[in-house]
Design a protein around this motif. Structure first.
Motif, PDB file in Angstrom:
ATOM      1  N   THR A 168     -17.914  -1.408  -1.242  1.00 44.37           N
ATOM      2  CA  THR A 168     -17.340  -2.229  -0.168  1.00 44.37           C
ATOM      3  C   THR A 168     -15.842  -2.429  -0.358  1.00 44.37           C
ATOM      4  OG1 THR A 168     -18.080  -4.171  -1.416  1.00 44.37           O
ATOM      5  CG2 THR A 168     -19.434  -3.488   0.456  1.00 44.37           C
TER       6      THR A 168
ATOM      7  N   ALA B   8     -19.349  -9.509   2.008  1.00 41.44           N
ATOM      8  CA  ALA B   8     -18.160  -8.649   1.968  1.00 41.44           C
ATOM      9  C   ALA B   8     -17.477  -8.607   3.322  1.00 41.44           C
ATOM     10  CB  ALA B   8     -18.548  -7.248   1.514  1.00 41.44           C
ATOM     11  N   ARG B   9     -18.260  -8.437   4.383  1.00 44.74           N
ATOM     12  CA  ARG B   9     -17.672  -8.382   5.722  1.00 44.74           C
ATOM     13  C   ARG B   9     -17.058  -9.717   6.115  1.00 44.74           C
ATOM     14  NH1 ARG B   9     -21.392  -4.652   5.123  1.00 44.74           N
ATOM     15  NH2 ARG B   9     -21.457  -2.751   6.406  1.00 44.74           N
TER      16      ARG B   9
ATOM     17  N   SER C  94     -23.770  -7.490   1.735  1.00 40.91           N
ATOM     18  CA  SER C  94     -23.141  -6.810   2.864  1.00 40.91           C
ATOM     19  C   SER C  94     -22.460  -7.804   3.798  1.00 40.91           C
ATOM     20  CB  SER C  94     -24.192  -6.012   3.640  1.00 40.91           C
ATOM     21  OG  SER C  94     -24.751  -5.011   2.833  1.00 40.91           O
TER      22      SER C  94
ATOM     23  N   GLN D  73     -20.565   2.968   5.229  1.00 43.73           N
ATOM     24  CA  GLN D  73     -19.400   2.142   4.899  1.00 43.73           C
ATOM     25  C   GLN D  73     -18.093   2.783   5.350  1.00 43.73           C
ATOM     26  OE1 GLN D  73     -19.535   1.182   0.718  1.00 43.73           O
ATOM     27  NE2 GLN D  73     -21.176  -0.318   0.982  1.00 43.73           N
TER      28      GLN D  73
END
Length: 418
Positions: free
Chosen positions: A93, A27-28, A24, A165
């Motif tokens: 994502t 990806a961000r 997580s 998401q």
């Protein structure tokens, strides 16, 4: 597809595991680095199928990547995003975080993915993006984003009850919208809300005005996104898979654990405690010890639905009935996880049935045999956990785990001693 017989523990599982970086957060970090006002260096970023696909998607839009000998990577944003063709694989994502960047490009970007991804929900994200001023063809994969080089932003209302998401995907790029974005949710409760907290925290770390402005509303101010070197913390859900090995084997497993995190750390440890684990926190680490007996428990996983698969596998071996609730939305994850768990655990002998928002599980004598992974890393993790105490559980594809861990099988076998 690579078949794999899950190793059965010959005795207490004891040891420590170095868990890869958070999917997580990785990806961000990639998305925010791509949107930033200069190059950023990422340390400890996860290297797995999903993150490689993320890199590929952003590279298609013009983002530059430089890999260094020490394992770090420098992300260089383009002067302007360019259109292209994006393969999301099976990664939520990518299908939910990258379309807003494509809307900032000037031209048409086509999004495709694995066959299984075509049934994963994305319409709320696309609806919100359209309300912000983008033009999109389609409401599921494959879909097309027609970028004009800018997005107006302003205000949007979506139903994010299917995935947090949808919220994060819009907020991550909103600082680059002309008017920023005020986003409202209308519908049932938003699941996995700590992930939205992670998004807001990472935006604020880069100088962006980003906050929750109501029980189901968020605001991101327009403006630059600062370049920032970032060290990615371990993925605590992946860590929980290894910690879980201690419970049915009377073992003790240690992993690195960040002192401060916006991941659902307390929920994760609380679940392991409720299932009979003894949780010990020391400076920068967590150890979970087991007694060899898993307790039946009623688990609310609203804030940590990614634990559902391993929790269900543990409950199937528990000393009494158990249940999982608050996870209706995982019917739309990599596969319908509730249906998959009901099928696979029932075939191994457990009494399992779906409820409106989860599972009810009655432990019964279990037997080895085939375990379907459904191209889903969490289903593969569940099969591995079940195999600790049930000999002969054979996963149809251990390769599904490469979605979030490049060598799960090696790490698992090394810990179990197989």
């Amino acid at each position: 597809m690579t078949r794999w017989v899950a190793p059965t523990a010959a005795g207490p599982v004891r040891g420590s595991v170095i868990v890869p970086g958070s999917k997580s957060a990785t990806a961000r970090a990639h998305v925010l680095a791509a949107l930033a006002d200069g190059p950023s260096r990422l340390v400890g970023a996860l290297d797995a199928r999903d993150t490689r696909l993320m890199r590929g998607a952003l590279a298609t839009l013009g983002v530059g990547y430089t890999d260094h000998d020490d394992g770090t990577v420098t992300v260089t944003p383009p002067d302007a995003f360019r259109p292209g063709a994006v393969d999301v694989g099976l990664a939520g994502t990518i299908m939910r975080f990258v379309p807003p960047l494509a809307a900032l490009a000037e031209g048409t970007t086509a999004f495709t993915g694995d066959r299984e991804a075509e049934v994963r929900p994305v319409a709320p994200l696309l609806d919100g993006l359209a309300q912000a001023g983008a033009r999109i063809d389609g409401r599921a994969l494959p879909f097309t984003v027609h970028g004009t080089g800018s997005v107006r932003g302003g205000e949007a209302t979506i139903d994010a009850s299917g995935s947090s998401q949808f919220v994060s995907g819009l907020l991550l790029s909103a600082a680059r919208f002309d008017e920023g974005l005020t986003l409202h949710h209308r519908g049932e409760a938003v699941p996995s809300r700590p992930h939205i907290g992670l998004t807001l925290a990472m935006l604020r770390d880069r100088g962006v005005g980003a906050e929750e402005v109501g029980p189901a509303s968020w605001r991101v101010e327009p403006g630059p996104i600062d370049a920032r070197d970032e060290t990615i913390e371990p993925d605590l859900v992946n860590a929980a898979v290894f910690l879980a090995a201690a419970l049915p084997t009377a073992g003790a497993v240690t992993v690195a654990w960040p002192r401060h995190t916006v991941q659902a750390a307390d929920t994760i440890l609380g679940v392991l405690d409720a299932l009979g684990g003894v949780v010990t926190r020391t400076d920068g680490y967590v150890t979970v010890s087991g007694t060899g007996r898993v307790k039946g428990a009623d688990l609310d996983l609203t804030d940590a639905s990614e634990l559902t698969c391993i929790a269900a596998a543990l409950l199937a071996t528990a000393d009494g009935p158990g249940s999982i609730r608050g996870v209706a939305h995982i019917r739309g994850h990599e596969t319908d996880r509730l249906a998959a768990l009901e099928t696979e655990l029932s075939q191994r002998g457990a009494g399992v049935h779906q409820t409106a928002d989860g599972l009810a599980i009655e432990p019964r004598p279990l037997a080895g045999g085939a375990w379907g992974t459904y191209a889903d890393h969490r289903m593969a993790h569940a099969g591995a956990v079940l195999g600790l105490s049930v000999p002969g559980v054979e996963l149809d594809d251990i390769g599904a785990t490469t979605k979030t861990m490049a060598d799960f099988a090696g790490l698992w076998s090394g810990l179990v001693g197989a």
